[in-house]
Design a protein around this motif. Sequence first.
Motif, PDB file in Angstrom:
ATOM      1  N   ALA A  50       0.834  -1.202   0.000  1.00 53.21           N
ATOM      2  CA  ALA A  50       0.000   0.000   0.000  1.00 53.21           C
ATOM      3  C   ALA A  50       0.869   1.253   0.000  1.00 53.21           C
ATOM      4  CB  ALA A  50      -0.926  -0.016   1.215  1.00 53.21           C
ATOM      5  N   ASP A  51       1.941   1.222   0.769  1.00 51.59           N
ATOM      6  CA  ASP A  51       2.821   2.392   0.824  1.00 51.59           C
ATOM      7  C   ASP A  51       3.467   2.678  -0.530  1.00 51.59           C
ATOM      8  OD1 ASP A  51       2.225   2.795   3.494  1.00 51.59           O
ATOM      9  OD2 ASP A  51       3.949   1.653   4.209  1.00 51.59           O
ATOM     10  N   ARG A  52       3.880   1.617  -1.230  1.00 56.89           N
ATOM     11  CA  ARG A  52       4.494   1.820  -2.553  1.00 56.89           C
ATOM     12  C   ARG A  52       3.475   2.372  -3.538  1.00 56.89           C
ATOM     13  NH1 ARG A  52       8.613   3.782  -5.174  1.00 56.89           N
ATOM     14  NH2 ARG A  52       8.870   2.857  -7.227  1.00 56.89           N
ATOM     15  N   LEU A  53       2.234   1.895  -3.462  1.00 56.85           N
ATOM     16  CA  LEU A  53       1.202   2.424  -4.356  1.00 56.85           C
ATOM     17  C   LEU A  53       1.017   3.914  -4.120  1.00 56.85           C
ATOM     18  CD1 LEU A  53      -0.926   2.133  -6.525  1.00 56.85           C
ATOM     19  CD2 LEU A  53      -2.545   1.405  -4.758  1.00 56.85           C
ATOM     20  N   GLN A  54       0.958   4.328  -2.860  1.00 56.39           N
ATOM     21  CA  GLN A  54       0.792   5.751  -2.580  1.00 56.39           C
ATOM     22  C   GLN A  54       2.004   6.542  -3.054  1.00 56.39           C
ATOM     23  OE1 GLN A  54      -2.198   7.321  -1.440  1.00 56.39           O
ATOM     24  NE2 GLN A  54      -0.966   8.923  -2.400  1.00 56.39           N
ATOM     25  N   ARG A  93      -8.403   2.515   3.530  1.00 57.76           N
ATOM     26  CA  ARG A  93      -7.379   3.537   3.323  1.00 57.76           C
ATOM     27  C   ARG A  93      -7.842   4.569   2.300  1.00 57.76           C
ATOM     28  NH1 ARG A  93      -0.980   2.741   2.850  1.00 57.76           N
ATOM     29  NH2 ARG A  93      -0.458   4.836   2.156  1.00 57.76           N
ATOM     30  N   GLU A  94      -7.471   5.814   2.539  1.00 58.42           N
ATOM     31  CA  GLU A  94      -7.792   6.867   1.585  1.00 58.42           C
ATOM     32  C   GLU A  94      -6.609   7.025   0.637  1.00 58.42           C
ATOM     33  OE1 GLU A  94      -8.308  11.037   2.859  1.00 58.42           O
ATOM     34  OE2 GLU A  94     -10.226  10.894   1.799  1.00 58.42           O
ATOM     35  N   TRP A  95      -6.841   6.709  -0.631  1.00 56.75           N
ATOM     36  CA  TRP A  95      -5.814   6.819  -1.659  1.00 56.75           C
ATOM     37  C   TRP A  95      -5.921   8.209  -2.268  1.00 56.75           C
ATOM     38  CZ3 TRP A  95      -2.717   2.711  -1.530  1.00 56.75           C
ATOM     39  CH2 TRP A  95      -3.216   1.538  -0.992  1.00 56.75           C
ATOM     40  N   GLN A  98      -3.237  13.678  -6.697  1.00 57.80           N
ATOM     41  CA  GLN A  98      -3.323  15.117  -6.963  1.00 57.80           C
ATOM     42  C   GLN A  98      -4.266  15.803  -5.964  1.00 57.80           C
ATOM     43  OE1 GLN A  98      -4.380  16.228 -10.997  1.00 57.80           O
ATOM     44  NE2 GLN A  98      -2.609  17.590 -11.117  1.00 57.80           N
ATOM     45  N   GLY A  99      -4.135  15.403  -4.703  1.00 62.04           N
ATOM     46  CA  GLY A  99      -4.886  16.045  -3.621  1.00 62.04           C
ATOM     47  C   GLY A  99      -6.328  15.599  -3.460  1.00 62.04           C
ATOM     48  N   LYS A 100      -6.787  14.670  -4.288  1.00 61.63           N
ATOM     49  CA  LYS A 100      -8.172  14.207  -4.200  1.00 61.63           C
ATOM     50  C   LYS A 100      -8.198  12.695  -3.981  1.00 61.63           C
ATOM     51  CE  LYS A 100     -10.004  17.786  -7.230  1.00 61.63           C
ATOM     52  NZ  LYS A 100     -10.607  18.047  -8.523  1.00 61.63           N
ATOM     53  N   PRO A 101      -9.236  12.208  -3.282  1.00 60.30           N
ATOM     54  CA  PRO A 101      -9.313  10.762  -3.022  1.00 60.30           C
ATOM     55  C   PRO A 101      -9.688   9.965  -4.272  1.00 60.30           C
ATOM     56  CG  PRO A 101     -11.227  11.882  -2.106  1.00 60.30           C
ATOM     57  CD  PRO A 101     -10.317  12.947  -2.635  1.00 60.30           C
ATOM     58  N   ILE A 102      -9.149   8.749  -4.336  1.00 63.10           N
ATOM     59  CA  ILE A 102      -9.451   7.806  -5.409  1.00 63.10           C
ATOM     60  C   ILE A 102     -10.179   6.626  -4.771  1.00 63.10           C
ATOM     61  CG2 ILE A 102      -8.465   6.249  -7.149  1.00 63.10           C
ATOM     62  CD1 ILE A 102      -8.090   9.203  -7.811  1.00 63.10           C
TER      63      ILE A 102
END
Length: 191
Positions: A50-54, A93-95, A98-102
């Motif tokens: 998850a950390d790598r994706l973010q 988790r909130e992905w 560009q500052g907006k959730p996916i």
Amino acid sequence: MKAVHYLPYCYHSVFINDILPEPKKRLFSWEPKVEGLMFADDIVVFARTADRLQELLDAISEWANTWEMLVGHAKCGVMLFGAARENANDQKREWILQGKPIAVVEEYTYLGVKITPDLNELKMMKARIGKMGMILGSQKRFLCNYRIPAQLRVKVLESVVLTSGLYGAEVWVCAETRTTHRRYKQCYTKV
């Protein structure tokens, strides 16, 4: 990611070769060598954690902000596979891109191929056959018009209708293709 530039009499090229950082060292030989696929203005990223994706999403955000581009958030989605799908923390988790959730999604259509977390080939195939059926319906009047030479109608059938059903077919398992063959027969009977 969609970019629109309105400059009179100006040709503008955008190169996205540097959008992703260098991949991290693989821990196992079976891990993918790439962390992303890019086609035209689309990108797909893969990560084992998850950390790598973010981190990858942050890199895309930084690149887009640097080049003053906006990400089409409505077309974006995070899909979790395997153990990550069962992990409640990853689900909640909130992905951020560009500052907006996916949103976390259960299915996603990328380049016309429907992808699900279980990589269900039957769902992919049914979606393509459904698309082929819609195109067949839209071309029925042309295909059934006996005033148009049969050779031309067959060419349209093969180049427009059937290719839409075969798109992405290289990932289907052979045992499930009976439905496709049945639909093909239906198509040819229209001509």
